[in-house]
Design a protein around this motif. Structure first.
Motif, PDB file in Angstrom:
ATOM      1  N   ILE A  96     -25.072   6.696  36.701  1.00 22.51           N
ATOM      2  CA  ILE A  96     -24.819   6.412  38.771  1.00 22.51           C
ATOM      3  C   ILE A  96     -24.487   5.434  38.795  1.00 22.51           C
ATOM      4  N   ARG A  97     -24.812   4.418  38.598  1.00 21.62           N
ATOM      5  CA  ARG A  97     -24.169   3.127  38.663  1.00 21.62           C
ATOM      6  C   ARG A  97     -22.839   3.107  37.592  1.00 21.62           C
ATOM      7  N   ARG A  98     -22.410   3.250  36.238  1.00 19.09           N
ATOM      8  CA  ARG A  98     -21.601   2.958  35.957  1.00 19.09           C
ATOM      9  C   ARG A  98     -19.878   4.062  36.777  1.00 19.09           C
ATOM     10  N   CYS A  99     -20.356   5.214  37.352  1.00 15.99           N
ATOM     11  CA  CYS A  99     -19.599   5.786  38.238  1.00 15.99           C
ATOM     12  C   CYS A  99     -19.193   4.771  39.377  1.00 15.99           C
ATOM     13  N   ILE A 100     -19.792   4.217  39.982  1.00 17.16           N
ATOM     14  CA  ILE A 100     -19.595   2.870  40.971  1.00 17.16           C
ATOM     15  C   ILE A 100     -18.700   2.284  40.877  1.00 17.16           C
ATOM     16  N   GLU A 101     -19.730   1.327  39.311  1.00 18.72           N
ATOM     17  CA  GLU A 101     -18.712   0.169  38.664  1.00 18.72           C
ATOM     18  C   GLU A 101     -16.825   0.548  38.981  1.00 18.72           C
ATOM     19  N   PHE A 102     -17.027   1.971  37.605  1.00 16.39           N
ATOM     20  CA  PHE A 102     -15.480   2.185  37.157  1.00 16.39           C
ATOM     21  C   PHE A 102     -15.049   2.753  39.086  1.00 16.39           C
ATOM     22  N   GLY A 103     -15.207   2.595  40.150  1.00 14.07           N
ATOM     23  CA  GLY A 103     -14.957   2.511  41.269  1.00 14.07           C
ATOM     24  C   GLY A 103     -14.521   3.852  42.277  1.00 14.07           C
ATOM     25  N   ALA A 104     -15.528   4.737  42.239  1.00 11.95           N
ATOM     26  CA  ALA A 104     -16.267   5.983  42.754  1.00 11.95           C
ATOM     27  C   ALA A 104     -16.893   5.250  43.730  1.00 11.95           C
ATOM     28  N   LEU A 105     -16.663   6.221  44.855  1.00 16.00           N
ATOM     29  CA  LEU A 105     -17.500   5.949  46.720  1.00 16.00           C
ATOM     30  C   LEU A 105     -18.392   6.976  46.495  1.00 16.00           C
ATOM     31  N   GLY A 106     -19.013   7.550  45.682  1.00 12.98           N
ATOM     32  CA  GLY A 106     -19.889   7.667  45.626  1.00 12.98           C
ATOM     33  C   GLY A 106     -20.866   8.776  44.794  1.00 12.98           C
ATOM     34  N   PHE A 107     -21.648   9.616  44.511  1.00 12.04           N
ATOM     35  CA  PHE A 107     -22.546  10.307  43.689  1.00 12.04           C
ATOM     36  C   PHE A 107     -23.588  11.385  44.270  1.00 12.04           C
ATOM     37  N   LEU A 108     -22.687  12.570  43.296  1.00 15.10           N
ATOM     38  CA  LEU A 108     -23.441  13.963  44.385  1.00 15.10           C
ATOM     39  C   LEU A 108     -23.758  14.784  43.459  1.00 15.10           C
ATOM     40  N   PRO A 109     -25.698  14.186  42.993  1.00  8.08           N
ATOM     41  CA  PRO A 109     -26.526  15.469  41.945  1.00  8.08           C
ATOM     42  C   PRO A 109     -25.653  16.861  42.159  1.00  8.08           C
ATOM     43  N   LYS A 110     -25.689  17.166  41.108  1.00  7.57           N
ATOM     44  CA  LYS A 110     -26.028  18.810  41.107  1.00  7.57           C
ATOM     45  C   LYS A 110     -26.765  19.783  42.277  1.00  7.57           C
ATOM     46  N   THR A 111     -27.357  18.962  41.917  1.00 12.54           N
ATOM     47  CA  THR A 111     -29.524  19.862  42.049  1.00 12.54           C
ATOM     48  C   THR A 111     -29.380  19.649  43.899  1.00 12.54           C
ATOM     49  N   ALA A 112     -28.090  18.307  44.274  1.00 11.83           N
ATOM     50  CA  ALA A 112     -28.216  18.538  45.785  1.00 11.83           C
ATOM     51  C   ALA A 112     -28.602  19.749  46.637  1.00 11.83           C
ATOM     52  N   ASP A 113     -28.832  20.293  47.807  1.00 11.41           N
ATOM     53  CA  ASP A 113     -28.900  20.966  48.541  1.00 11.41           C
ATOM     54  C   ASP A 113     -27.227  20.738  49.804  1.00 11.41           C
ATOM     55  N   VAL A 114     -27.195  22.100  50.047  1.00 11.94           N
ATOM     56  CA  VAL A 114     -25.532  21.352  51.001  1.00 11.94           C
ATOM     57  C   VAL A 114     -25.916  21.084  52.313  1.00 11.94           C
ATOM     58  N   ALA A 115     -26.763  20.589  52.448  1.00 10.56           N
ATOM     59  CA  ALA A 115     -27.404  19.167  54.287  1.00 10.56           C
ATOM     60  C   ALA A 115     -27.087  18.690  52.977  1.00 10.56           C
ATOM     61  N   GLN A 116     -27.519  17.734  51.653  1.00 17.39           N
ATOM     62  CA  GLN A 116     -26.648  16.476  51.425  1.00 17.39           C
ATOM     63  C   GLN A 116     -25.164  16.903  50.728  1.00 17.39           C
ATOM     64  N   MET A 117     -25.864  17.496  50.533  1.00 13.74           N
ATOM     65  CA  MET A 117     -23.878  16.956  49.998  1.00 13.74           C
ATOM     66  C   MET A 117     -22.987  16.567  51.065  1.00 13.74           C
ATOM     67  N   GLY A 118     -23.085  17.940  52.512  1.00 16.21           N
ATOM     68  CA  GLY A 118     -22.434  17.483  54.160  1.00 16.21           C
ATOM     69  C   GLY A 118     -22.925  15.787  54.284  1.00 16.21           C
ATOM     70  N   GLU A 119     -24.155  15.202  53.940  1.00 15.21           N
ATOM     71  CA  GLU A 119     -24.180  14.222  55.049  1.00 15.21           C
ATOM     72  C   GLU A 119     -23.634  13.285  53.477  1.00 15.21           C
ATOM     73  N   ALA A 120     -23.224  12.768  52.394  1.00 12.50           N
ATOM     74  CA  ALA A 120     -22.970  12.208  51.261  1.00 12.50           C
ATOM     75  C   ALA A 120     -21.338  12.200  51.539  1.00 12.50           C
ATOM     76  N   ILE A 121     -20.746  13.472  51.770  1.00  7.53           N
ATOM     77  CA  ILE A 121     -19.122  13.770  51.735  1.00  7.53           C
ATOM     78  C   ILE A 121     -19.122  13.162  53.270  1.00  7.53           C
ATOM     79  N   ARG A 122     -20.020  13.336  54.915  1.00 13.17           N
ATOM     80  CA  ARG A 122     -19.493  12.398  55.030  1.00 13.17           C
ATOM     81  C   ARG A 122     -19.456  11.103  55.424  1.00 13.17           C
ATOM     82  N   ALA A 123     -20.232  10.673  54.465  1.00  9.87           N
ATOM     83  CA  ALA A 123     -20.754   9.094  54.654  1.00  9.87           C
ATOM     84  C   ALA A 123     -19.034   8.480  53.988  1.00  9.87           C
ATOM     85  N   VAL A 124     -19.264   8.747  53.014  1.00  9.25           N
ATOM     86  CA  VAL A 124     -17.871   8.950  52.093  1.00  9.25           C
ATOM     87  C   VAL A 124     -16.273   8.506  52.640  1.00  9.25           C
ATOM     88  N   LEU A 125     -16.061   9.415  53.375  1.00  8.86           N
ATOM     89  CA  LEU A 125     -15.601  10.249  54.146  1.00  8.86           C
ATOM     90  C   LEU A 125     -15.675   8.315  55.615  1.00  8.86           C
TER      91      LEU A 125
END
Length: 226
Positions: A96-125
């Motif tokens: 996760i840290r490496r992804c952020i170092e390479f320029g990603a603005l977020g990291f979403l685990p595939k274990t996240a539920d739909v509500a958490q996915m939506g929260e993450a997407i809104r935060a980055v947008l």
């Protein structure tokens, strides 16, 4: 009064079921969003080149055409203006840290539920950075690793593709064929890669990349010399 353009999100993942889950999360989080789905790096490149700026790319670390962080590196080099959130089944804090170092603005685990996915997407947008709760992005980074991350981030999109092909063991003439360029052009790219990574051979370049990405770049290219 002109109508506001719809938010455009590209989901890049080779698993149709998970793409469907992400589409559902986007629909719940962003009213009227336009969602495009692709299943490979090649398809993603075509989608982004096809007109219409994307507001966010949701990028899987493991899909056809991608090795380790190579897809993220390529996308950040080719489209630095497009925010990227990585989605992955590997939720190791170091990854996760490496992804952020390479320029990603977020990291979403595939274990996240739909509500958490939506929260993450809104935060980055909204211009923020989102990672799973409890991930410490301030943990100290090994100086050698940090330097190689910086060096890898200076590669152009074509140089990232060449490095990916070197890691697959392709010869210069094979890389030239795949990219539709001359062998001389490939040799120039390889030379530039060696200079930017401060290494002496193509094998050392792939080894250096593998130290950053774990085993993902571990097929060492041992073809013709640069």
């Amino acid at each position: 009064m002109s109508k506001q353009p719809a938010t455009r999100i590209v989901v890049a993942d080779d698993h149709p079921l998970f793409r469907g889950a992400l589409r559902q999360a986007v629909s719940h989080a962003i009213a009227g969003a336009e969602v495009s789905e692709v299943g490979s790096l090649e398809a993603l490149t075509e989608a982004l080149a096809g007109g219409g700026d994307a507001d966010l790319v949701l990028l899987d670390l493991s899909m056809p055409g991608v090795q380790g962080f190579s897809g993220l590196l390529f996308l950040r080099a080719d489209h630095p203006e497009i925010p990227v959130m990585v989605v992955s089944a590997n939720d190791d804090p170091a990854v996760i840290r490496r992804c952020i170092e390479f320029g990603a603005l977020g990291f979403l685990p595939k274990t996240a539920d739909v509500a958490q996915m939506g929260e993450a997407i809104r935060a980055v947008l909204d211009g923020g950075v989102w990672t799973p709760p409890g991930v410490d992005l301030t943990a100290p980074v090994d100086a050698e690793v940090a330097d190689m991350v910086r060096r890898l981030s200076t590669l152009t999109p074509q140089q990232v593709r060449v490095l990916m092909m070197l890691s697959e063991g392709l010869l210069n003439k094979q890389i030239a064929y795949e990219l539709g360029v001359s062998e001389a052009t490939v040799k120039a790219h390889v030379s530039a890669i060696l200079t930017k990574l401060d290494v002496d051979s193509r094998t050392q370049a792939v080894i250096a990349a593998s130290k950053i990405a774990g085993t993902a770049w571990a097929n060492l290219g041992t073809g013709s010399a640069a």
